[in-house]
Design a protein around this motif. Sequence first.
Motif, PDB file in Angstrom:
ATOM      1  N   ASN A  66       0.998  -1.222   0.529  1.00  0.00           N
ATOM      2  CA  ASN A  66       0.044   0.045  -0.013  1.00  0.00           C
ATOM      3  C   ASN A  66       0.397   1.294   0.058  1.00  0.00           C
ATOM      4  O   ASN A  66       1.652   1.528   0.243  1.00  0.00           O
ATOM      5  CB  ASN A  66      -1.018   0.269   0.763  1.00  0.00           C
ATOM      6  CG  ASN A  66      -2.265  -1.383   1.504  1.00  0.00           C
ATOM      7  OD1 ASN A  66      -2.593  -0.929   0.475  1.00  0.00           O
ATOM      8  ND2 ASN A  66      -2.160  -1.888   2.319  1.00  0.00           N
ATOM      9  N   ILE A  67       1.348   2.221  -1.320  1.00  0.00           N
ATOM     10  CA  ILE A  67       1.682   2.974  -1.001  1.00  0.00           C
ATOM     11  C   ILE A  67       1.068   4.292  -0.850  1.00  0.00           C
ATOM     12  O   ILE A  67       0.185   4.666  -2.174  1.00  0.00           O
ATOM     13  CB  ILE A  67       2.705   3.081  -2.507  1.00  0.00           C
ATOM     14  CG1 ILE A  67       3.493   1.621  -3.079  1.00  0.00           C
ATOM     15  CG2 ILE A  67       3.353   4.101  -2.712  1.00  0.00           C
ATOM     16  CD1 ILE A  67       3.639   1.210  -4.201  1.00  0.00           C
ATOM     17  N   ASP A  68       1.670   4.897  -0.262  1.00  0.00           N
ATOM     18  CA  ASP A  68       0.207   6.372   0.085  1.00  0.00           C
ATOM     19  C   ASP A  68       2.022   7.305  -0.080  1.00  0.00           C
ATOM     20  O   ASP A  68       2.755   7.696   0.221  1.00  0.00           O
ATOM     21  CB  ASP A  68       0.329   6.453   1.995  1.00  0.00           C
ATOM     22  CG  ASP A  68      -0.825   7.407   1.858  1.00  0.00           C
ATOM     23  OD1 ASP A  68      -1.532   8.360   0.916  1.00  0.00           O
ATOM     24  OD2 ASP A  68      -0.678   8.475   3.165  1.00  0.00           O
ATOM     25  N   LEU A  69       0.799   8.082  -1.476  1.00  0.00           N
ATOM     26  CA  LEU A  69       1.908   9.292  -2.585  1.00  0.00           C
ATOM     27  C   LEU A  69       1.083  10.450  -1.372  1.00  0.00           C
ATOM     28  O   LEU A  69      -0.539  10.920  -0.903  1.00  0.00           O
ATOM     29  CB  LEU A  69       1.650   9.213  -3.611  1.00  0.00           C
ATOM     30  CG  LEU A  69       2.248   8.037  -4.174  1.00  0.00           C
ATOM     31  CD1 LEU A  69       2.049   8.197  -5.220  1.00  0.00           C
ATOM     32  CD2 LEU A  69       3.595   7.770  -3.946  1.00  0.00           C
ATOM     33  N   ARG A  70       2.764  11.483  -1.536  1.00  0.00           N
ATOM     34  CA  ARG A  70       1.499  13.354  -0.706  1.00  0.00           C
ATOM     35  C   ARG A  70       2.377  13.497  -2.533  1.00  0.00           C
ATOM     36  O   ARG A  70       3.105  13.828  -3.225  1.00  0.00           O
ATOM     37  CB  ARG A  70       2.348  13.737  -0.223  1.00  0.00           C
ATOM     38  CG  ARG A  70       1.796  14.651   0.345  1.00  0.00           C
ATOM     39  CD  ARG A  70       2.133  15.716   1.694  1.00  0.00           C
ATOM     40  NE  ARG A  70       2.796  15.381   3.094  1.00  0.00           N
ATOM     41  CZ  ARG A  70       3.829  14.130   3.442  1.00  0.00           C
ATOM     42  NH1 ARG A  70       4.949  14.395   3.231  1.00  0.00           N
ATOM     43  NH2 ARG A  70       3.523  13.609   4.467  1.00  0.00           N
ATOM     44  N   ILE A  71       0.968  14.733  -3.074  1.00  0.00           N
ATOM     45  CA  ILE A  71       1.637  15.299  -4.422  1.00  0.00           C
ATOM     46  C   ILE A  71       1.365  16.466  -4.003  1.00  0.00           C
ATOM     47  O   ILE A  71       0.119  17.264  -3.525  1.00  0.00           O
ATOM     48  CB  ILE A  71       0.514  14.542  -5.174  1.00  0.00           C
ATOM     49  CG1 ILE A  71       1.488  12.890  -5.919  1.00  0.00           C
ATOM     50  CG2 ILE A  71       0.780  15.264  -6.907  1.00  0.00           C
ATOM     51  CD1 ILE A  71       0.646  12.202  -6.578  1.00  0.00           C
TER      52      ILE A  71
END
Lengths: 573, 121
Positions: A388-393
């Motif tokens: 589960n890859i949680d990204l901040r953009i």
Amino acid sequence: MNPQINISSLDFDEIKASLKSYLQNSNTEELNSYNYEGSAINLLLNVFSYNTLYYAFYANMIANEMFLDTAQMENNFVSLLKPLGVLLPGASCSVGEVTATSPTSTQTTITSYSDYFIGTTNTGSVYRFYTIGDDITLNTTAKTFKVYEGSAIAKDLPVSVDQTSQKAFIGGTQIDINTLTVKVTTNGVTETWTSYNNTAAVGPDAKVYFIDRTSEGFYLLFGKRSINDFANNYGKTINPTDIVTVSYIITNGDLANKTSAFNSNAKATVTSTKISSGGRATPDLDLYRYSAPKIFAANDRAITKDDYIGLLFSSQLLPASIVESKQINVWGGEDAEPKSYGRVFISFADETLTPNNYAVKNSISYIKKKSAVSILPEYFQPQIITANIDLRITGMPSTTNSTNIKNTVNTYYNNPYEFNVTLITGEIVNLLLQTYPTISGVSTNSITLKLEVYGSITDRNLYYQTEILSGFVKSDNITYLGNTVYLLDTPTKYDPDTQEAVEGNISAYKVSDSSLVSGVLGKVQYKSGIVTIYGNVLSETVKTGITVKPKNQSVLVFKNEMLLKANTTIDGL
Amino acid sequence: MAEFSDIDFFLEKNEITNDIVFKTSRYAIAQSIENILLTKRGEGLFNPNFGSTLLEDLSYPRDVAALEALKYVFISQIETQETRATIDKLTIEKLLDTYSVTVYFTEKFNQQQGTVTLTTG
């Protein structure tokens, strides 16, 4: 000084420019019309350039066709594979799997190369699928077997064997040579002969044949002389009174791939099927480019990882869904968790394939015969590990669809799920910045790993293959002692030097108010990434997900039986 | 550059120099124009745009208006590919079953005038 000529050009325009450049620098006042397309000298330059191009291409092609790495023409490929002891097939049947029972309480027999199952592809096309080899007997107990697509069938077709050369010819390259069965009748007794396999005993009485491929079809060769012993033959010779018959399938190749619906017939009730694949109108040259040297290097024996892969592919016993070398992973017991010396583990990239699958059993049984003494090959069912890859953009324009961003990352890793993947967060950042230039910044918030398992009456170990952080081992909601609970870890032992958690316990907490339901239901070894759930805690019928947070949040290596599945989310969206 | 020179299309021998015959100036250009007009577009394997549509356009009977329009087409095709000359005039004369095409041109460098006449069919 004579002008230099550029002789490295392989393009018509470059060759012509080179010739023009030569004329330009040749200090001659004559023939200065070469720059005008209508001039005769220009026409002559065209002819010279064409001729140069022709021979440059020809020389290039000859050089390329001499080596397995670069050969493109099938005939040359056949010749290059011959000294490696590998036969290039013509077409290959699309192969599916059928599980069937007898339609009645009495036993039925499916005659090979004769009785067929009608299958329908995903596009609605209908094809016939046959069985090969021995006839299959069905009763009320379900039996699984492979079925091969065929547009035409040769069953017990007599072939003429030239007595001098001991050769028989079977015309047509649309034959799937792997479906060939050769029978020889001598004095009224019919026996099935086998294709020569260099682990089989050979001698003047061995009932074997060799296959040689040509551009027009295949030669069957019998009773060939031994190089070392001219008194003996490799295999029995065919006598004038012997009757040789062949059975084989002519296929539609890739057209019949993705056939999933197989109809029952009068002799078999189909209970389940596996989608067909592997059909090809022409051989997969790249596959042979890869596997043939490995088969040759292995001398038909499995020693290295590549030997195993090469031999499994040449065996034709693999499950229908395994068609590429990257779909097989092989590792030694010393690399396994827990370590298991004297074992070789094999996984196929299809999570539905259990060790009890008949094609898996056949493949492992075959490879056992090729393995070194004291080495035991064992199938290990692959396991999907979800990252589960949680990204901040930052700076994402309103026009950029967040779903597309998630899909970009997911497709990069999941198409299809693969073995031996290294997940590098920097790679994800670069991927997104290159794909979406309007985004000003990407970073990873967190990565968690999830394994889904069935419970059992005994302890269940989950190997995450990486160091995990304490306080983040959490399960999906489960029912335990009549309560809806989740499992969570609590560290119990710390490293005296670093104060990092080394061991911990798993406890159950109520979902409703987070109150403790039960004390120790498992344990965690944080350093080695092993989570143990005690018996009778998890459901045996529904998979439960156990999620952990790896300590290393930038590089994660997934090896052995792990198939990585990326699941991307974007913070705040 | 003093003058343009090119080899003769027929590779004839010069009896005095024993070399092949060379064509210069307006004769070289005339030969080039003839080559352009008699080459069908697409005929050149690696240069499919070279040539003209003359042979196709005059392969069947045309009325006067059509011939008048074709003149400008051919002039444009020559001038695009033969930049050493300006085309002064192009005439198309109907013969019995064929056409006779004459191109009048002036060499840009020496201002010498030349003509090319060819017959279709």
